[in-house]
Enzyme design. Sequence first.
Site, PDB file in Angstrom:
ATOM      1  N   GLY A 281      41.738  37.963  45.244  1.00  0.00           N
ATOM      2  CA  GLY A 281      41.329  39.367  45.188  1.00  0.00           C
ATOM      3  C   GLY A 281      40.559  39.634  43.919  1.00  0.00           C
ATOM      4  O   GLY A 281      39.991  38.724  43.311  1.00  0.00           O
ATOM      5  N   ARG A 282      40.574  40.891  43.476  1.00  0.00           N
ATOM      6  CA  ARG A 282      39.837  41.229  42.249  1.00  0.00           C
ATOM      7  C   ARG A 282      40.679  41.133  40.983  1.00  0.00           C
ATOM      8  O   ARG A 282      40.155  41.102  39.875  1.00  0.00           O
ATOM      9  CB  ARG A 282      39.223  42.622  42.372  1.00  0.00           C
ATOM     10  CG  ARG A 282      38.017  42.649  43.299  1.00  0.00           C
ATOM     11  CD  ARG A 282      37.162  43.890  43.163  1.00  0.00           C
ATOM     12  NE  ARG A 282      37.829  45.084  43.663  1.00  0.00           N
ATOM     13  CZ  ARG A 282      38.329  46.049  42.911  1.00  0.00           C
ATOM     14  NH1 ARG A 282      38.298  45.956  41.590  1.00  0.00           N
ATOM     15  NH2 ARG A 282      38.891  47.113  43.464  1.00  0.00           N
ATOM     16  N   GLU A 285      39.977  38.530  37.919  1.00  0.00           N
ATOM     17  CA  GLU A 285      38.872  38.764  36.980  1.00  0.00           C
ATOM     18  C   GLU A 285      39.388  39.271  35.641  1.00  0.00           C
ATOM     19  O   GLU A 285      38.963  38.813  34.584  1.00  0.00           O
ATOM     20  CB  GLU A 285      37.900  39.801  37.555  1.00  0.00           C
ATOM     21  CG  GLU A 285      37.100  39.350  38.748  1.00  0.00           C
ATOM     22  CD  GLU A 285      36.142  40.428  39.248  1.00  0.00           C
ATOM     23  OE1 GLU A 285      35.223  40.072  40.012  1.00  0.00           O
ATOM     24  OE2 GLU A 285      36.312  41.607  38.869  1.00  0.00           O
ATOM     25  N   CYS A 311      41.711  31.539  46.549  1.00  0.00           N
ATOM     26  CA  CYS A 311      40.567  32.451  46.528  1.00  0.00           C
ATOM     27  C   CYS A 311      40.004  32.621  45.117  1.00  0.00           C
ATOM     28  O   CYS A 311      39.507  31.682  44.520  1.00  0.00           O
ATOM     29  CB  CYS A 311      40.997  33.781  47.162  1.00  0.00           C
ATOM     30  SG  CYS A 311      39.621  34.843  47.661  1.00  0.00           S
ATOM     31  N   HIS A 312      40.104  33.835  44.549  1.00  0.00           N
ATOM     32  CA  HIS A 312      39.614  34.094  43.185  1.00  0.00           C
ATOM     33  C   HIS A 312      40.665  33.758  42.128  1.00  0.00           C
ATOM     34  O   HIS A 312      40.391  33.874  40.932  1.00  0.00           O
ATOM     35  CB  HIS A 312      39.202  35.557  43.034  1.00  0.00           C
ATOM     36  CG  HIS A 312      37.911  35.906  43.710  1.00  0.00           C
ATOM     37  ND1 HIS A 312      37.785  35.968  45.083  1.00  0.00           N
ATOM     38  CD2 HIS A 312      36.685  36.217  43.198  1.00  0.00           C
ATOM     39  CE1 HIS A 312      36.540  36.308  45.394  1.00  0.00           C
ATOM     40  NE2 HIS A 312      35.856  36.463  44.285  1.00  0.00           N
ATOM     41  N   TYR A 331      37.449  30.256  46.631  1.00  0.00           N
ATOM     42  CA  TYR A 331      36.439  31.014  47.359  1.00  0.00           C
ATOM     43  C   TYR A 331      35.067  30.530  46.878  1.00  0.00           C
ATOM     44  O   TYR A 331      34.874  30.317  45.676  1.00  0.00           O
ATOM     45  CB  TYR A 331      36.614  32.521  47.102  1.00  0.00           C
ATOM     46  CG  TYR A 331      35.686  33.359  47.936  1.00  0.00           C
ATOM     47  CD1 TYR A 331      35.854  33.434  49.319  1.00  0.00           C
ATOM     48  CD2 TYR A 331      34.622  34.040  47.352  1.00  0.00           C
ATOM     49  CE1 TYR A 331      34.981  34.178  50.093  1.00  0.00           C
ATOM     50  CE2 TYR A 331      33.750  34.790  48.122  1.00  0.00           C
ATOM     51  CZ  TYR A 331      33.928  34.854  49.498  1.00  0.00           C
ATOM     52  OH  TYR A 331      33.063  35.585  50.266  1.00  0.00           O
TER      53      TYR A 331
END
Length: 386
Positions: A281-282, A285, A311-312, A331
């Site tokens: 997801g975000r 970050e 993923c992320h 990802y």
Amino acid sequence: MGKTVLILCGDYMEDYEVMVPFQALLAYGISVDAVCPGKKAGDVCRTAVHQLSGHQTYSESRGHNFTLNATFDEIEASKYDGLVIPGGRAPEYLAMDESVLDLVSKFSHSGKPIASICHGQLILAAAGLVKGRRSTAFPAVRPALVAAGSHWVEPQSMSACVADGNLITGATYEGHPEFIQLFVKALGGTISGSNKRILFLCGDYMEDYEVKVPFQSLQALGCHVDAVCPKKKAGDTCPTAIHDFEGDQTYSEKPGHDFTLTESFEGLNYSSYDALVIPGGRAPEYLALDEKVIALVKHFMEAGKPVASICHGQQILSAADVLMGRKCTAYPAVKLNVVLAGATWLAPDPIDRCFTDGNLVTGAAWPGHPQFISQLMTLLDIQVSF
């Protein structure tokens, strides 16, 4: 002999209530077909995000798109060992469908396990299958179950489940761990090696499926699973993001469920855990910029404990400088981070492909959860056998 299970789907079934059992059972080595009346393999069912948000009833927003993998008109009930019925709004209209009622009745009359959750019990009531049986459900379903002759069991919490013979009923997706475990046992399954402690590294706007599916899948195996987020404590929530593939050049985002943390980040003794899971997801970050997060990740990697990142999430592994000389996927847009960190890039082709390199399990996106969870189970020596 392998087990094969059917999931009865419909438009606007609850998002978690279809995907968590679907991917958990696949991860345990069970074959799962998902069907919907009037649709065929490859078609999509819309889902709904239902949660209690302080109003007098649950709120609803759009969930992920769920892709069916079998065709309703082609299935034979006799080839399946059990049936799962998700809740949400779909059961309201599915309960009016004679072909659905006939299908569910075949499972019941053959004594095969039926696991139904939330509003799914409307279908059981319509099929006349709850008379004299103990059952629970989302409280609003009580009048229909009582009228159909069921011995209603008031859910003391939204995680309540009831087993009566071949019938397993649950109140909401909060009860998935017990719900899924009861279903696996009803199928004749035994779980071994589950005395493990697993930590999830969470953050705001992590991907909805990528936290909840592995979290509840591991709980259903009997593991002790905790979730933490920097600057938050036990009982706080993290908002999640629904990342989906809807024909654009990159993923779309919609609001997901709120996820409740089980432990406080500050003062956590993370050396007491056997493995670490990092959702995508975000969130990664900004988590990758947190020195306490970096220290936590380094602890697990340097100790050689299993680390599963999807993923992320690999943005955090890259920032922690623990990928040098390792082989991993992510990802595709995170390839830059992985390569710059000195890792060998493994292309996720297809997108659900996951890889294990020593203590490290990596995946590209939530379609890969069955492999992702299964490979982590292997590292933890957890087995489901029939």
